[in-house]
Scaffold this active site. Structure first.
Site, PDB file in Angstrom:
ATOM      1  N   GLU A  75       2.205 -13.561 -18.062  1.00 36.77           N
ATOM      2  CA  GLU A  75       1.910 -13.654 -16.449  1.00 36.77           C
ATOM      3  C   GLU A  75       0.329 -13.415 -16.266  1.00 36.77           C
ATOM      4  O   GLU A  75      -0.283 -14.337 -15.492  1.00 36.77           O
ATOM      5  CB  GLU A  75       2.437 -12.794 -15.910  1.00 36.77           C
ATOM      6  CG  GLU A  75       3.443 -12.312 -16.196  1.00 36.77           C
ATOM      7  CD  GLU A  75       4.774 -11.619 -17.057  1.00 36.77           C
ATOM      8  OE1 GLU A  75       5.380 -11.219 -16.430  1.00 36.77           O
ATOM      9  OE2 GLU A  75       4.133 -11.781 -17.426  1.00 36.77           O
ATOM     10  N   PHE A 137      14.015   0.388 -10.776  1.00 43.48           N
ATOM     11  CA  PHE A 137      13.612  -0.073 -11.746  1.00 43.48           C
ATOM     12  C   PHE A 137      12.348  -0.771 -11.558  1.00 43.48           C
ATOM     13  O   PHE A 137      12.880  -2.308 -11.165  1.00 43.48           O
ATOM     14  CB  PHE A 137      15.189  -0.633 -12.861  1.00 43.48           C
ATOM     15  CG  PHE A 137      14.507  -1.461 -13.640  1.00 43.48           C
ATOM     16  CD1 PHE A 137      14.358  -1.650 -14.942  1.00 43.48           C
ATOM     17  CD2 PHE A 137      15.213  -2.712 -13.660  1.00 43.48           C
ATOM     18  CE1 PHE A 137      14.535  -1.529 -16.239  1.00 43.48           C
ATOM     19  CE2 PHE A 137      14.747  -3.438 -14.780  1.00 43.48           C
ATOM     20  CZ  PHE A 137      14.695  -3.107 -16.126  1.00 43.48           C
ATOM     21  N   GLN A 138      11.796  -1.338 -12.521  1.00 47.82           N
ATOM     22  CA  GLN A 138      10.597  -2.555 -12.030  1.00 47.82           C
ATOM     23  C   GLN A 138       9.857  -2.380 -10.844  1.00 47.82           C
ATOM     24  O   GLN A 138       9.477  -3.232 -10.085  1.00 47.82           O
ATOM     25  CB  GLN A 138      11.479  -4.029 -13.063  1.00 47.82           C
ATOM     26  CG  GLN A 138      11.243  -3.526 -14.351  1.00 47.82           C
ATOM     27  CD  GLN A 138      11.797  -5.472 -14.790  1.00 47.82           C
ATOM     28  OE1 GLN A 138      12.229  -6.143 -13.866  1.00 47.82           O
ATOM     29  NE2 GLN A 138      11.260  -5.910 -16.023  1.00 47.82           N
ATOM     30  N   LYS A 187      13.307  -8.707  -3.037  1.00 49.82           N
ATOM     31  CA  LYS A 187      14.583  -9.151  -2.858  1.00 49.82           C
ATOM     32  C   LYS A 187      15.977  -9.542  -2.442  1.00 49.82           C
ATOM     33  O   LYS A 187      15.750 -10.276  -1.767  1.00 49.82           O
ATOM     34  CB  LYS A 187      14.767  -8.689  -4.826  1.00 49.82           C
ATOM     35  CG  LYS A 187      16.258  -9.478  -5.574  1.00 49.82           C
ATOM     36  CD  LYS A 187      16.467  -8.460  -6.616  1.00 49.82           C
ATOM     37  CE  LYS A 187      17.507  -9.805  -7.330  1.00 49.82           C
ATOM     38  NZ  LYS A 187      17.928  -8.777  -8.768  1.00 49.82           N
ATOM     39  N   MET A 503     -20.407 -10.576 -29.489  1.00 50.08           N
ATOM     40  CA  MET A 503     -21.035 -10.491 -28.880  1.00 50.08           C
ATOM     41  C   MET A 503     -21.053  -8.586 -29.017  1.00 50.08           C
ATOM     42  O   MET A 503     -22.736  -8.149 -28.835  1.00 50.08           O
ATOM     43  CB  MET A 503     -21.086 -10.672 -27.399  1.00 50.08           C
ATOM     44  CG  MET A 503     -21.950  -9.783 -26.313  1.00 50.08           C
ATOM     45  SD  MET A 503     -23.758 -11.058 -26.323  1.00 50.08           S
ATOM     46  CE  MET A 503     -23.659 -12.428 -25.236  1.00 50.08           C
TER      47      MET A 503
END
Length: 603
Positions: A75, A137-138, A187, A503
């Site tokens: 993602e 969940f999630q 959802k 760096m």
């Protein structure tokens, strides 16, 4: 930055602007409404990954003939790809993810877009509205998490509100100071049946960006510019975001003033223009840094006086009167007091400033900048950008990047990771056009380059797009090479491989007595980047000598049927110079280790 919850108990929606739409009323699922809304907003590509909460949207997305979906491998890659698309094209980039970890993986890219004013809309799925707040969940409170790093965000629980939320999201992302907007859709709202209605216009009473500058302020700025003895135009990334490069060029040619272009503004004025002193700041040119320090007038255009430009703020440009023009009123006076504050779109500011300055000239008021340019030209001549060739005969990274720019030409787009290679790419590639230099300036996100280059290539398929990456950055997001290979996105990747976090190693050399704690990546051995490229369906090349650089780059440029990865094995201890160490005055700039410029009395 606020969150709007649009649901059955929320406020009634205000209509939003967008492009052409279908029938005024049509029954469909909330998911289909979401896809139809993206189409109506003019979206042509979405970067994303499906998951449980967003899955209902992926079914109608499969049937869309207008929106292409690019299935990324992470993602974060979707977010940076949306950024790269937006930064290269000027259009709003779009990414999509599911709830919980899918959404949180977008957070880095959202924060990056926020810092660099990139127009982006992130669509996330959320658990069903009845489960919100139950630690389902999630489940993650993504609107709460992103409130400080978005221009606005929406939590949608009523399917009827999906079109309005999408229309407003695109309007907010693209207008005023551009930035990211998140739309989080429950959802059950995606699964429910609704009537699609695309709003006719946007009406956001609390959102009224000022674009037209105040005429009196512009005239004050013109008067100062017409009489200053040591003016500098301090140009930031806002000039590029506002498509104001042509207006800037007109002001530069009219005023005769020197220009510095920040890291985010490379390409806003061609590097070949004689007034361009280059990049200011921590790794800026001696002429650019010194001009700011010695100026009696700074005209800041779409810039924000960040610490990487100013150094120690209380010693920055101590003798300068400041004109600060920005579309975001919160930036004006935030870090440096503005004697002449101008709120407005920088393109409109520049257009009016040109007219006002021309009037000053016609009235006989014109600055004599001959002495000022004599000083600056002397500094440019004595302290040009350069680098020392390695004593051991190994490959100079600066030379690689310099040739990369020269052989690819002024139309090529370069997306950079973060670190030494980023600074060298900003210094040694000649940028002649806006939107040809993409990088993570404000947040400094390692892993930006490959997915951003991917997004840029999708937006500009006929353009050569390079990701200039370090071996450290490359290993954070190189899984997107699979995305590129499968989806026929033939980017080119130059890995500047010094087998270390370069760096950080440079700072350890300079400030930690060469104690190299956890900066050795061993990447001359693990992984083998050429083999890795082949595993991802890409062409893999390696270059280790200066004699082979041009031929290797030309071979990479000739491959157009798949992505190319070039492993440039470079000198390990090359450093980025000039340098202003963090927290000190820009007066303390060094051109090499322990070597500071010597100022002539007239300087």
């Amino acid at each position: 930055m606020t969150t709007t919850q649009v649901g059955q108990q929320g406020q009634p929606g205000q209509p939003g602007t967008a492009r052409a739409h279908g029938p005024a009323e049509e029954t469909m699922s909330g998911a289909a409404s979401l896809v139809r809304s993206l189409e109506a907003a003019g979206v042509d590509v979405v970067f994303g990954i499906p998951g449980g909460a967003i899955l209902p949207a992926y079914d109608p997305l499969m049937d869309s003939t207008k929106v292409r979906h690019v299935l990324v491998r992470h993602e974060q890659g979707a977010g940076h790809a949306a950024e790269g698309y937006a930064a290269a094209t000027g259009r709003v980039g779009v990414c999509m993810a599911t709830s919980g970890p899918g959404a949180t993986n977008l957070v880095t890219a959202i924060a990056d877009a926020h810092m660099d004013s990139v127009p982006m809309v992130a669509i996330t799925g959320q658990v069903s509205s009845a489960a919100i707040g139950t630690d389902a969940f999630q489940e993650a409170d993504i609107t709460g998490m992103t409130m400080p790093i978005t221009k606005h965000n929406f939590l949608v629980t009523d399917p009827a509100e999906i079109p309005r939320a999408v229309a407003e999201a695109f309007h907010i992302a693209a207008t005023g100071r551009p930035g990211p907007v998140l739309v989080d859709v429950a959802k059950d709202a995606l699964q429910a049946t609704t009537t699609f209605h695309w709003p006719d216009r946007v009406d956001l009473p609390g959102y009224r960006p000022v674009t037209r500058p105040h005429g009196k302020r512009v005239r004050e700025a013109a008067q100062l510019l017409a009489t200053a003895r040591r003016p500098v135009l301090y140009v930031g990334g806002g000039v590029i975001r506002a498509e104001a490069a042509a207006a800037l060029r007109e002001l530069v040619d009219l005023s005769g003033a020197p220009v510095v272009t920040t890291l985010m503004a490379r390409g806003a004025l061609p590097d070949s223009h004689p007034a361009n002193l280059g990049m200011p700041g921590m790794h800026g040119t001696v002429a650019a840094v010194s001009a700011l320090q010695k100026a009696d007038l700074l005209v800041a255009l779409g810039a924000r006086f960040d610490d990487r430009v100013t150094g120690r703020l209380d010693s920055f440009a101590p003798g300068a009167t400041v004109v600060h023009a920005d579309i975001d009123p919160a930036e004006i006076g935030k870090n440096r007091h503005a004697d002449v504050p101008i709120v407005g779109d920088v393109r409109e500011v520049l257009t009016e400033l040109v007219s006002a300055l021309r009037a000053e000239h016609e009235a006989g008021r014109r600055a004599d900048l001959g002495g000022w340019w004599q000083q600056l030209d002397s500094l440019r001549e004595r302290y040009p950008l350069g680098y020392a060739e390695p004593d051991d005969g190994s490959l100079s990274p600066q030379y690689v990047i310099e040739r990369l720019g020269a052989l690819s030409g002024p139309d090529a787009v370069f997306a950079s990771g973060v670190g030494q290679h980023q600074m060298w790419a900003a210094q040694f590639i000649r940028y002649e056009k806006p939107r040809t230099w993409l990088n993570s300036g404000g947040l400094g996100t390692m892993g930006y380059a490959v997915p951003a280059a991917m997004g840029a290539k999708v937006g500009l398929p006929g353009t050569t797009v390079w990701a200039v990456d370090g071996d450290g950055c490359f290993q954070m997001t190189n899984q997107e090479l699979a995305t590129c290979a499968i989806n026929d996105i033939p980017i080119k990747v130059a890995v500047i491989n010094n087998s270390s976090l370069g760096m950080v190693r440079q700072w350890q050399t300079l400030f930690y007595e060469s104690r190299y704690s956890n900066t050795d990546l061993h990447s001359t051995r693990i992984p083998d980047f050429v083999t890795l490229a082949a595993a991802y369906g890409c062409a893999g090349l390696r270059c280790e000598t200066a004699a082979d650089v041009d031929a290797t780059i030309e071979k990479a440029l000739a491959i157009d049927d798949r992505p190319v990865v070039v492993d440039f094995v470079v000198h390990r201890d090359a450093m980025v110079w000039p340098m202003v160490p963090a927290g000190v005055s820009n007066d303390d700039i060094q051109v090499a280790r322990g070597i500071a410029p010597t100022w002539d009395r007239e300087d």
